[in-house]
Design an enzyme around this catalytic site. Structure first.
Site, PDB file in Angstrom:
ATOM      1  N   ASN A 173      10.261   1.172   2.662  1.00 36.46           N
ATOM      2  CA  ASN A 173       9.194   2.194   2.418  1.00 36.46           C
ATOM      3  C   ASN A 173       8.238   2.040   3.327  1.00 36.46           C
ATOM      4  OD1 ASN A 173       7.238   3.580   1.196  1.00 36.46           O
ATOM      5  ND2 ASN A 173       7.008   2.161  -0.403  1.00 36.46           N
ATOM      6  N   TRP A 174       8.038   3.301   4.451  1.00 33.23           N
ATOM      7  CA  TRP A 174       7.229   3.237   5.364  1.00 33.23           C
ATOM      8  C   TRP A 174       5.758   3.656   4.938  1.00 33.23           C
ATOM      9  CZ3 TRP A 174       9.985   5.813  10.198  1.00 33.23           C
ATOM     10  CH2 TRP A 174      11.122   5.123  10.595  1.00 33.23           C
ATOM     11  N   LYS A 175       5.671   4.191   3.823  1.00 31.55           N
ATOM     12  CA  LYS A 175       4.334   4.545   3.268  1.00 31.55           C
ATOM     13  C   LYS A 175       3.592   5.657   4.080  1.00 31.55           C
ATOM     14  CE  LYS A 175       4.257   0.242   0.640  1.00 31.55           C
ATOM     15  NZ  LYS A 175       3.501  -0.692  -0.151  1.00 31.55           N
ATOM     16  N   GLU A 216       8.935  -4.445  -8.818  1.00 31.46           N
ATOM     17  CA  GLU A 216       7.711  -4.647  -7.982  1.00 31.46           C
ATOM     18  C   GLU A 216       6.494  -4.952  -8.731  1.00 31.46           C
ATOM     19  OE1 GLU A 216       8.511  -2.640  -3.822  1.00 31.46           O
ATOM     20  OE2 GLU A 216       7.517  -1.070  -5.265  1.00 31.46           O
ATOM     21  N   GLY A 231       8.119  -3.162   2.123  1.00 29.31           N
ATOM     22  CA  GLY A 231       7.011  -2.188   2.705  1.00 29.31           C
ATOM     23  C   GLY A 231       6.772  -2.531   4.090  1.00 29.31           C
ATOM     24  N   GLY A 232       5.680  -3.505   4.408  1.00 30.93           N
ATOM     25  CA  GLY A 232       5.125  -3.725   5.571  1.00 30.93           C
ATOM     26  C   GLY A 232       6.280  -4.396   6.446  1.00 30.93           C
ATOM     27  N   HIS A 237       6.298   4.821  -7.689  1.00 35.79           N
ATOM     28  CA  HIS A 237       5.920   3.444  -6.998  1.00 35.79           C
ATOM     29  C   HIS A 237       4.276   3.251  -7.410  1.00 35.79           C
ATOM     30  CE1 HIS A 237       4.141   1.036  -3.840  1.00 35.79           C
ATOM     31  NE2 HIS A 237       5.156   0.820  -3.460  1.00 35.79           N
ATOM     32  N   GLY A 248       2.108  -5.804  -0.906  1.00 34.99           N
ATOM     33  CA  GLY A 248       0.982  -5.500   0.089  1.00 34.99           C
ATOM     34  C   GLY A 248       0.121  -6.854   0.299  1.00 34.99           C
ATOM     35  N   GLU A 279       1.771   2.407  -6.053  1.00 38.53           N
ATOM     36  CA  GLU A 279       0.758   3.362  -5.502  1.00 38.53           C
ATOM     37  C   GLU A 279       0.428   4.663  -6.051  1.00 38.53           C
ATOM     38  OE1 GLU A 279       2.071   2.302  -1.493  1.00 38.53           O
ATOM     39  OE2 GLU A 279       1.539   0.075  -1.714  1.00 38.53           O
ATOM     40  N   SER A 295       5.966  -7.836  -1.122  1.00 30.97           N
ATOM     41  CA  SER A 295       5.676  -8.896   0.030  1.00 30.97           C
ATOM     42  C   SER A 295       7.093  -9.627   0.496  1.00 30.97           C
ATOM     43  CB  SER A 295       4.787 -10.080  -0.288  1.00 30.97           C
ATOM     44  OG  SER A 295       3.555  -9.463  -0.527  1.00 30.97           O
TER      45      SER A 295
HETATM   46  P1  PGA Z   1       5.185  -4.899   0.643  1.00 30.98           P
HETATM   47  O1  PGA Z   1       5.596  -3.291   0.113  1.00 30.98           O
HETATM   48  O2  PGA Z   1       6.637  -4.971   1.165  1.00 30.98           O
HETATM   49  O3  PGA Z   1       4.420  -4.307   2.011  1.00 30.98           O
HETATM   50  O4  PGA Z   1       4.534  -5.559  -0.396  1.00 30.98           O
HETATM   51  C1  PGA Z   1       6.487  -3.132  -0.991  1.00 30.98           C
HETATM   52  C2  PGA Z   1       6.721  -1.872  -1.653  1.00 30.98           C
HETATM   53  O5  PGA Z   1       5.385  -1.168  -1.923  1.00 30.98           O
HETATM   54  O6  PGA Z   1       7.607  -1.285  -2.028  1.00 30.98           O
END
Ligand code: PGA
Length: 255
Positions: free
Chosen positions: A9-11, A167, A234-235, A95, A173, A97, A213
């Site tokens: 997930n590149w956000k 998640e 994500g990251g 998600h 994050g 977010e 994470s």
């Molecule tokens: P993260 O994000 O790996 O940076 O914690 C995961 C996600 O939001 O799907």
């Protein structure tokens, strides 16, 4: 056997050059990784470019979100039809977010999940509790409620295709991943939920990812667990060496 999934997930990250670079590198390894479904969810503006780069289908593209309507006066939103037309086969929905910053509730998420199926996009439905909910011992109750509402109205065929991503909000994050045992407990409860509310076929077939994470340093602790079918990353999905290592770690599933 459930085929593992590693999804990135590149956000709201990457410019044109970075996006192309990541995809070029991924294409170099993807053909040798046929044991795993590799999915990337780039920002919408890169989807067309990426779809043109990926013509061998060894990598799939997901949207990061959709609106539930096909079209209309919804400034700033994206339609499932648009994502489909431009080469997506999946979409992330719900998600944390989106739930937290954009106030998406389970009613909206349910409409989005149904809209995804209507247009032949497979949802990657995210669920998970906040830190205070976990501390209060309500983690499973929260996740159960989310699942129940978010998948309302889906038929057996749709449920079999559904991808869930557990998640925990506090792990996203932050660099603090969940304890693998805690993730396993929730994953098992999710499977029990499907066995009880639906049937054992769905419970055994549904793919459930862990997210929060995930890195090359901790992926093995999760992926070695039978009930964990992969990761939503994500990251670490923005760093090609990290993401490649995470993809390769899923090979353990076929041994
Ligand atoms: P993260 O994000 O790996 O940076 O914690 C995961 C996600 O939001 O799907």
């Amino acid at each position: 056997m459930r085929k593992p999934i590693i999804a990135g997930n590149w956000k709201m990250n990457t410019n044109k050059i970075e996006a192309r670079y990541l995809v070029e590198k991924l294409l170099q390894l993807a053909n040798d990784c046929n044991w795993v479904d590799i999915i990337i969810a780039p920002p919408y503006v890169h989807i067309n470019t990426i779809a043109n780069m990926i013509n061998n289908k060894s990598i799939s593209i997901a949207g990061q979100n959709i609106h539930w309507e096909d079209k209309g006066a919804f400034t700033g939103e994206i339609s499932p039809l648009m994502l489909k037309e431009y080469g997506c086969s999946y979409t992330i929905i719900g998600h944390s977010e989106r739930r937290i910053h954009f106030k998406e509730d389970d009613d909206m998420i349910n409409k989005k999940v149904r809209a995804a199926y209507k247009h032949d996009l497979i949802p990657i439905l995210c669920i998970g509790e906040t830190l205070s909910q976990r501390k209060e011992g309500k983690a499973w109750k929260v996740v159960e409620k989310q699942i129940k509402k978010d998948i309302e109205g889906l038929n057996q065929e749709e449920l079999l295709k559904l991808i869930l991503a557990y998640e925990p909000v506090w792990a996203i994050g932050t660099g603090i991943a969940a304890e693998p045992n805690d993730a396993v407990e929730i994953h098992n409860r999710i499977r029990d939920y499907f066995a009880n509310e639906y049937n054992s076929n769905i419970a055994e077939s549904i793919r459930i990812l862990y997210g929060g994470s995930v890195s090359s340093a901790n992926i093995n602790n999760f992926i070695k667990e039978e009930t964990i079918d992969g990761a939503l990353v994500g990251g670490a999905s923005l760093k090609i060496d990290e993401f490649s290592a995470i993809i390769y770690s899923s090979k353990i599933k076929i041994k």
